[in-house]
Design a protein around this motif. Structure first.
Motif, PDB file in Angstrom:
ATOM      1  N   UNK A 101       1.492 -11.171 -12.436  1.00 37.58           N
ATOM      2  CA  UNK A 101       0.979 -11.577 -11.144  1.00 37.58           C
ATOM      3  C   UNK A 101      -0.544 -11.469 -11.198  1.00 37.58           C
ATOM      4  N   UNK A 102      -1.219 -12.416 -10.608  1.00 33.11           N
ATOM      5  CA  UNK A 102      -2.687 -12.486 -10.688  1.00 33.11           C
ATOM      6  C   UNK A 102      -3.355 -11.435  -9.813  1.00 33.11           C
ATOM      7  N   UNK A 103      -4.486 -10.920 -10.319  1.00 35.99           N
ATOM      8  CA  UNK A 103      -5.335 -10.044  -9.525  1.00 35.99           C
ATOM      9  C   UNK A 103      -6.729 -10.667  -9.457  1.00 35.99           C
ATOM     10  N   UNK A 104      -7.513 -10.278  -8.454  1.00 36.14           N
ATOM     11  CA  UNK A 104      -8.781 -10.942  -8.181  1.00 36.14           C
ATOM     12  C   UNK A 104      -9.933 -10.480  -9.056  1.00 36.14           C
ATOM     13  N   UNK A 105      -9.833  -9.307  -9.628  1.00 36.31           N
ATOM     14  CA  UNK A 105     -10.957  -8.765 -10.374  1.00 36.31           C
ATOM     15  C   UNK A 105     -10.553  -8.413 -11.797  1.00 36.31           C
ATOM     16  N   UNK A 106     -11.517  -8.538 -12.687  1.00 39.44           N
ATOM     17  CA  UNK A 106     -11.255  -8.107 -14.063  1.00 39.44           C
ATOM     18  C   UNK A 106     -11.728  -6.677 -14.262  1.00 39.44           C
ATOM     19  N   UNK A 107     -12.349  -6.113 -13.256  1.00 35.79           N
ATOM     20  CA  UNK A 107     -12.885  -4.767 -13.351  1.00 35.79           C
ATOM     21  C   UNK A 107     -11.870  -3.699 -13.025  1.00 35.79           C
ATOM     22  N   UNK A 108     -10.793  -3.638 -13.785  1.00 32.65           N
ATOM     23  CA  UNK A 108      -9.759  -2.636 -13.575  1.00 32.65           C
ATOM     24  C   UNK A 108      -9.730  -1.730 -14.798  1.00 32.65           C
ATOM     25  N   UNK A 109      -9.890  -0.436 -14.574  1.00 31.26           N
ATOM     26  CA  UNK A 109      -9.803   0.521 -15.675  1.00 31.26           C
ATOM     27  C   UNK A 109      -8.690   1.506 -15.381  1.00 31.26           C
ATOM     28  N   UNK A 110      -7.940   1.843 -16.430  1.00 29.98           N
ATOM     29  CA  UNK A 110      -6.837   2.778 -16.244  1.00 29.98           C
ATOM     30  C   UNK A 110      -6.521   3.467 -17.554  1.00 29.98           C
ATOM     31  N   UNK A 111      -5.863   4.595 -17.416  1.00 33.51           N
ATOM     32  CA  UNK A 111      -5.305   5.237 -18.601  1.00 33.51           C
ATOM     33  C   UNK A 111      -3.961   4.550 -18.870  1.00 33.51           C
ATOM     34  N   UNK A 112      -3.209   5.059 -19.792  1.00 35.51           N
ATOM     35  CA  UNK A 112      -1.923   4.444 -20.138  1.00 35.51           C
ATOM     36  C   UNK A 112      -0.968   4.555 -18.949  1.00 35.51           C
ATOM     37  N   UNK A 113      -0.716   3.428 -18.293  1.00 38.87           N
ATOM     38  CA  UNK A 113       0.144   3.435 -17.106  1.00 38.87           C
ATOM     39  C   UNK A 113       1.590   3.764 -17.443  1.00 38.87           C
ATOM     40  N   UNK A 114       2.005   3.513 -18.671  1.00 35.71           N
ATOM     41  CA  UNK A 114       3.389   3.772 -19.044  1.00 35.71           C
ATOM     42  C   UNK A 114       3.696   5.267 -19.065  1.00 35.71           C
ATOM     43  N   UNK A 115       2.657   6.105 -19.189  1.00 33.78           N
ATOM     44  CA  UNK A 115       2.869   7.550 -19.142  1.00 33.78           C
ATOM     45  C   UNK A 115       3.057   8.033 -17.708  1.00 33.78           C
ATOM     46  N   UNK A 116       2.740   7.195 -16.744  1.00 33.41           N
ATOM     47  CA  UNK A 116       2.798   7.575 -15.336  1.00 33.41           C
ATOM     48  C   UNK A 116       4.084   7.108 -14.646  1.00 33.41           C
ATOM     49  N   UNK A 117       5.041   6.607 -15.396  1.00 32.98           N
ATOM     50  CA  UNK A 117       6.297   6.159 -14.781  1.00 32.98           C
ATOM     51  C   UNK A 117       6.986   7.335 -14.094  1.00 32.98           C
ATOM     52  N   UNK A 118       7.539   7.040 -12.951  1.00 29.16           N
ATOM     53  CA  UNK A 118       8.213   8.083 -12.192  1.00 29.16           C
ATOM     54  C   UNK A 118       7.267   8.908 -11.340  1.00 29.16           C
ATOM     55  N   UNK A 119       6.039   8.446 -11.175  1.00 32.77           N
ATOM     56  CA  UNK A 119       5.078   9.164 -10.341  1.00 32.77           C
ATOM     57  C   UNK A 119       4.189   8.164  -9.601  1.00 32.77           C
ATOM     58  N   UNK A 120       3.414   8.688  -8.690  1.00 35.00           N
ATOM     59  CA  UNK A 120       2.508   7.826  -7.925  1.00 35.00           C
ATOM     60  C   UNK A 120       1.217   7.602  -8.697  1.00 35.00           C
ATOM     61  N   UNK A 121       0.729   6.379  -8.604  1.00 32.59           N
ATOM     62  CA  UNK A 121      -0.579   6.076  -9.164  1.00 32.59           C
ATOM     63  C   UNK A 121      -1.497   5.714  -8.002  1.00 32.59           C
ATOM     64  N   UNK A 122      -2.782   6.023  -8.176  1.00 28.82           N
ATOM     65  CA  UNK A 122      -3.751   5.795  -7.106  1.00 28.82           C
ATOM     66  C   UNK A 122      -4.776   4.766  -7.582  1.00 28.82           C
ATOM     67  N   UNK A 123      -4.965   3.744  -6.774  1.00 32.11           N
ATOM     68  CA  UNK A 123      -5.947   2.693  -7.026  1.00 32.11           C
ATOM     69  C   UNK A 123      -7.164   2.992  -6.153  1.00 32.11           C
ATOM     70  N   UNK A 124      -8.357   3.061  -6.750  1.00 29.12           N
ATOM     71  CA  UNK A 124      -9.577   3.378  -6.013  1.00 29.12           C
ATOM     72  C   UNK A 124     -10.659   2.358  -6.348  1.00 29.12           C
ATOM     73  N   UNK A 125     -11.347   1.897  -5.318  1.00 28.49           N
ATOM     74  CA  UNK A 125     -12.458   0.975  -5.492  1.00 28.49           C
ATOM     75  C   UNK A 125     -13.743   1.782  -5.575  1.00 28.49           C
ATOM     76  N   UNK A 126     -14.405   1.703  -6.729  1.00 28.10           N
ATOM     77  CA  UNK A 126     -15.686   2.392  -6.912  1.00 28.10           C
ATOM     78  C   UNK A 126     -16.733   1.324  -7.217  1.00 28.10           C
TER      79      UNK A 126
END
Length: 133
Positions: A101-126
């Protein structure tokens, strides 16, 4: 004696035909069930990718300091999946197929999201860059 043999043969013939019909119906039902399960998993993967991209887009459009959370499921209907957010896409790979699915920005940084399965992830605009923790 001939009547008994004829009756036995007729009975075996009818049972054989019924067995063939049963096996054909079972095979048909089995294929339809597999197809339905695959379609349900693909729909769930697509829905999850869309939800994630909507959150990223909302946080991006809300501006600096905006944040939102999302609960990543452990699996999708019993199947392991892989989540990647890059190149303006939220992509989920599942059972050898992927949906995105498309997102509007290419400025997305994250750690390995697959390690976060089964928990909440937080998206923050900085300052226009979306960080995922």
């Amino acid at each position: 004696m001939v009547k008994k043999a004829q009756f036995s043969f007729d009975l075996l013939l009818v049972l054989g035909i019924m067995l063939v019909i049963f096996l054909l119906l079972f095979n048909y039902y089995s294929e339809k069930t597999q197809t339905t399960n695959f379609q349900q998993k693909q729909f769930l993967a697509s829905q999850t990718a869309s939800e994630i991209s909507e959150i990223v887009n909302s946080v991006y459009l809300a501006g600096n300091g905006a944040s939102a959370s999302y609960f990543l499921p452990n699996d999708l209907q019993g199947s392991d999946y892989s989540l990647t957010i890059s190149n303006r896409r939220a992509e989920i790979s599942l059972d050898g197929n992927s949906v995105s699915s498309a997102i509007l920005t290419s400025g997305v940084t994250s750690s390995d999201l697959n390690l976060k399965k089964g928990s909440s992830i937080i998206f923050t605009n900085a300052n226009g860059a979306i960080t995922i923790t």
